[in-house]
Write a protein that holds these residues in place. Structure first.
Motif: not given
Length: 322
Positions: A77, A145, A280, A283, A290
């Protein structure tokens, strides 16, 4: 590429007043029988050079004598990964549906944005000697994002006076890469013949790092060993490199404007707070959409599990030296 450490440290990604040479530490890539890589960024003394926040150098590794690179699907990410090879080939698959072969002298840039997962497997049949660098770039808050993306670019090599330049990101000595970056960046391979001294004009707004791949090079006034990274702060319009050895030398030149945002980097995630990172991780463990799913990976392990979070909260810190 993944940070496969089972107990990764919290990293305060912030600028500092350090100016000098960063020496690498060795870490395994992909398990106890995997290849070793030399990690130069991040370190306590300096965790960022521009938006460059991670630098691994590996090889030359002969895959005929054992295992090569085999990194199962893992998440990212808030960053971009930059793959750059000197020899060998690596098969890339990601959850954006990209299936690509990373080849020497060709940039492969993956944008994680809000979330992506990918696998990396070296292809020994293409070239048995695996040798290259894996780099990460932190995304600014305004773009962290963004959607998943992938870019490929093969810069033309330009040779003159015993110097060969390949500019794969940004601009250097009249060469410009068409690949989009979210902050001003420079990435280039520089090859020097024995005895060559090179004085480069560079953007005075940038800080720069010189990562040595091979040879005996003096950079920014310091003599470098393999995988050392010499740092030069902003305010300099030139950067000097000298090959002091009897063999050709090769290095990567990384640069960018100082990254002034607070970051938390842990395992394969870049965020802005402990809560970001914890979310994160959860998830990923729960197979959340995601990150999506990598199709076609055939390794022994379906995906890398996230290591446990440390006992204390991960904390972003101020940026000293800015």
């Amino acid at each position: 590429m993944s940070n496969t450490e089972t107990a990764p440290n919290e990293v305060d990604c912030a600028a500092s007043s350090f100016a000098g040479v960063l020496h690498p530490r060795e870490v395994p890539l992909g398990g106890p029988r995997a290849i070793r890589v030399r990690r130069t960024l991040p370190q306590r003394e300096r965790s960022l050079i521009g938006a460059w926040c991670f630098a691994d150098h590996y090889g030359p590794h002969d895959q005929r004598g054992g295992t090569g690179m085999d990194v199962p699907p893992h998440p990212h990410t808030g960053l971009q990964t930059v793959s750059w090879l000197f020899s060998g080939a690596v098969e890339h698959r990601d959850s954006a549906g990209v299936h690509a072969l990373v080849r020497p002298g060709e940039l492969n840039l993956m944008t994680a944005g809000a979330g992506i997962c990918h696998s990396e497997v070296s292809v020994a049949s293409a070239e048995p000697i695996l040798h290259g660098a894996q780099l990460w770039v932190a995304l600014p808050d305004s773009d962290r994002d963004t959607g998943r993306d992938f870019a490929h670019y093969a810069p033309r090599a330009r040779t003159a006076g015993g110097v060969t330049l390949r500019t794969f990101l940004g601009e250097l000595d009249g060469q410009r890469s068409p690949v989009h970056t979210f902050t001003p960046l420079l990435g280039a391979q520089v090859d020097l013949e024995p005895g060559v001294r090179l004085a480069l004009e560079v953007d005075h707004r940038f800080e720069h790092g010189v990562l040595l791949d091979r040879g005996r090079v003096e950079a920014c006034g310091s003599l470098l060993e393999v995988a050392d990274l010499a740092y030069q702060g902003p305010g300099h319009a030139g950067l000097e490199l000298t090959n002091l050895g009897d063999e050709p030398a090769r290095l990567l030149l990384l640069g960018g404007t100082p990254f002034t945002e607070e970051l938390v980097m842990w395992w394969n995630f870049v965020g802005r707070s402990h809560d970001d990172i914890a979310a994160y991780r959860e998830q990923w463990q729960q197979h959340d959409a995601r990150f999506g799913r990598v199709e076609g990976y055939r390794g022994a392990v379906e995906r890398l599990p996230a290591p446990p979070l440390p006992n204390g909260r991960l904390r972003p810190r101020a940026n000293p030296g800015i």
